[in-house]
Design a protein around this motif. Sequence first.
Motif, short mmCIF file in Angstrom:
data_model
loop_
_atom_site.label_atom_id
_atom_site.label_comp_id
_atom_site.label_asym_id
_atom_site.label_seq_id
_atom_site.Cartn_x
_atom_site.Cartn_y
_atom_site.Cartn_z
N ALA A 272 0.72 -1.24 0.03
CA ALA A 272 -0.08 0.03 -0.09
C ALA A 272 0.80 1.24 0.11
CB ALA A 272 -0.99 -0.12 1.34
N TRP A 273 2.04 1.27 0.60
CA TRP A 273 2.91 2.04 0.60
C TRP A 273 3.31 2.66 -0.82
CZ3 TRP A 273 3.35 5.92 3.88
CH2 TRP A 273 3.14 5.70 5.19
N LEU A 274 3.60 1.56 -1.71
CA LEU A 274 4.20 1.71 -3.02
C LEU A 274 3.08 2.44 -3.88
CD1 LEU A 274 6.06 -1.35 -3.93
CD2 LEU A 274 7.12 0.95 -3.51
N ALA A 275 1.76 2.07 -3.40
CA ALA A 275 0.55 2.61 -4.23
C ALA A 275 0.49 4.06 -3.84
CB ALA A 275 -0.66 1.73 -3.74
N ALA A 276 0.67 4.40 -2.58
CA ALA A 276 0.62 5.67 -2.19
C ALA A 276 1.67 6.53 -2.91
CB ALA A 276 0.87 5.85 -0.80
N PHE A 277 2.90 5.91 -2.72
CA PHE A 277 4.08 6.74 -3.64
C PHE A 277 3.78 6.96 -4.90
CE2 PHE A 277 8.31 5.87 -5.57
CZ PHE A 277 9.02 7.09 -5.08
N GLY A 278 3.19 6.09 -5.68
CA GLY A 278 2.94 6.03 -7.39
C GLY A 278 1.89 7.06 -7.43
N LEU A 279 0.79 7.07 -6.67
CA LEU A 279 -0.33 7.96 -6.85
C LEU A 279 0.18 9.26 -6.65
CD1 LEU A 279 -3.11 6.04 -5.25
CD2 LEU A 279 -3.18 6.95 -7.48
N THR A 280 1.06 9.65 -5.28
CA THR A 280 1.60 11.23 -5.17
C THR A 280 2.56 11.45 -6.36
OG1 THR A 280 1.50 10.31 -2.91
CG2 THR A 280 3.03 12.30 -3.37
N LEU A 281 3.37 10.53 -6.87
CA LEU A 281 4.10 11.16 -7.89
C LEU A 281 3.34 11.48 -9.04
CD1 LEU A 281 6.78 8.44 -7.87
CD2 LEU A 281 7.15 10.84 -7.42
N THR A 282 2.26 10.89 -9.49
CA THR A 282 1.37 11.12 -10.54
C THR A 282 0.62 12.65 -10.45
OG1 THR A 282 1.20 8.92 -11.06
CG2 THR A 282 -0.43 10.52 -12.06
N LEU A 283 0.01 12.76 -8.98
CA LEU A 283 -0.57 13.84 -8.84
C LEU A 283 0.30 15.05 -8.57
CD1 LEU A 283 -3.05 12.64 -6.07
CD2 LEU A 283 -3.60 13.11 -8.45
N VAL A 284 1.78 14.88 -8.34
CA VAL A 284 2.45 15.97 -8.24
C VAL A 284 2.84 16.44 -9.76
CG1 VAL A 284 4.90 16.61 -7.85
CG2 VAL A 284 3.60 15.60 -6.16
N TRP A 285 3.05 15.32 -10.66
CA TRP A 285 3.41 15.54 -12.00
C TRP A 285 2.23 16.43 -12.83
CZ3 TRP A 285 6.41 13.34 -16.15
CH2 TRP A 285 6.00 13.47 -17.58
N ILE A 286 0.96 16.00 -12.38
CA ILE A 286 -0.25 16.58 -13.02
C ILE A 286 -0.38 18.07 -12.41
CG2 ILE A 286 -2.61 16.82 -13.03
CD1 ILE A 286 -2.77 13.73 -12.99
N TYR A 287 -0.20 18.17 -11.10
CA TYR A 287 -0.16 19.57 -10.67
C TYR A 287 0.95 20.48 -11.28
CZ TYR A 287 0.50 23.57 -7.41
OH TYR A 287 0.81 24.93 -6.92
N MET A 288 2.05 20.14 -11.57
CA MET A 288 3.22 20.90 -11.94
C MET A 288 3.04 21.32 -13.65
SD MET A 288 5.46 21.75 -9.90
CE MET A 288 6.66 22.29 -11.16
N GLU A 289 2.05 20.32 -14.23
CA GLU A 289 1.83 20.51 -15.70
C GLU A 289 0.75 21.51 -15.67
OE1 GLU A 289 3.48 19.49 -18.42
OE2 GLU A 289 4.96 18.44 -17.20
N PHE A 290 -0.08 21.67 -14.73
CA PHE A 290 -1.38 22.45 -14.77
C PHE A 290 -0.44 23.78 -14.43
CE2 PHE A 290 -4.99 19.54 -14.53
CZ PHE A 290 -5.61 20.08 -15.36
N LEU A 291 0.24 24.07 -13.37
CA LEU A 291 0.89 25.20 -12.90
C LEU A 291 1.59 25.95 -14.21
CD1 LEU A 291 1.21 26.79 -10.44
CD2 LEU A 291 3.32 25.84 -9.94
N ARG A 292 2.42 25.16 -14.65
CA ARG A 292 3.13 25.59 -15.84
C ARG A 292 2.28 26.01 -17.00
NH1 ARG A 292 6.06 21.25 -16.37
NH2 ARG A 292 8.02 21.91 -15.28
N LEU A 293 1.10 25.07 -17.27
CA LEU A 293 0.25 25.63 -18.27
C LEU A 293 -0.36 26.94 -17.90
CD1 LEU A 293 -1.16 25.02 -20.99
CD2 LEU A 293 -2.83 23.49 -19.73
N LEU A 294 -0.79 27.17 -16.93
CA LEU A 294 -1.42 28.07 -16.44
C LEU A 294 -0.65 29.44 -16.23
CD1 LEU A 294 -3.73 26.67 -13.62
CD2 LEU A 294 -4.43 27.74 -15.85
N ALA A 295 0.61 29.22 -15.90
CA ALA A 295 1.69 30.30 -16.03
C ALA A 295 1.89 30.66 -17.26
CB ALA A 295 2.88 29.95 -15.11
#
Length: 301
Positions: A272-295
């Motif tokens: 479950a820790w690996l699942a949490a790790f993977g989901l966190t990495l992916t959500l950080v990726w999406i957030y950074m892409e959104f932030l860059r796009l909006l900027a």
Amino acid sequence: MRSRNPVFSRRGFSRDNGYAGFNATPQAGGPAVGTQANPYAQGNPYAQQAGNPYAQNPYAQQQVGAPPQAPVTPGAMTMDDVVARTATTLGTVIVTAVLSWLLLPVDEANLGKSYGIAVGAGLVAMVLALVQSFKRRPAPALILSYAALEGVFLGVISSTVSTYIADGVVVQAVLGTMAVFVGVLVAYKAGWIRVNRRFYGFVMAAALGFVLLMAVNLLFTVFGGGDGLGFRSGGLGIVFGIIGVILGACFLALDFKQVEDGIAYGAPREEAWLAAFGLTLTLVWIYMEFLRLLAILNSND
């Protein structure tokens, strides 16, 4: 159920990448016709060790055509485990991001210092993520340390964008990330997204090309100055920002598939820790892409 971010070849190209049936091949003495090999019984780092209690996994074979049933074996991963670990990991990212926003000002007098701390935290976070990606077992302390340092990086970057480009883009990026998460989850549960070998291969090929292009663009930016090849600014920046968000959504679907298979086939609770790790990495990726796009969009106004 190894879970790695596309930036770090997180899901890998190995035969034991953890996706049920993606790389399954009949083995001598393996399951008979009409059965399907369990990824947590073959190719699982826990299942091949002498004296391992998971080696005799009662979920090692499932009848084709019948959905696997959730295991009741003590110590098996459950959805509650995944939700709790993911909440802990994401909560760590959010708390440290808020603290770094408040404690590391980005005004003209402190921008250089704060930005230096953020870049240092981001680099260490990347190293920790790489270490965890290549470990065969999850290390909760390593994952939470990554989350804390990643939060420091995100907090300063978000504060900088909000201060010098457009106020309010951080809230928009967070809402966009949440919308993608909910949208992909609904589409996956409804069966509109079918995660199979073809989907996996397409996403990995697209992600590899995307990351290579961004790496080349970064090199041109560092050594050539300016905007490099222009992949992160102007019209091309908008196009690549949208592609980045779409790739993040595809990796969310792969993450959901991993979680579903892990629960169905009785993966160890620590997975479950690996699942949490993977989901966190992916959500950080999406957030950074959104932030860059909006900027980019706001800087073009």
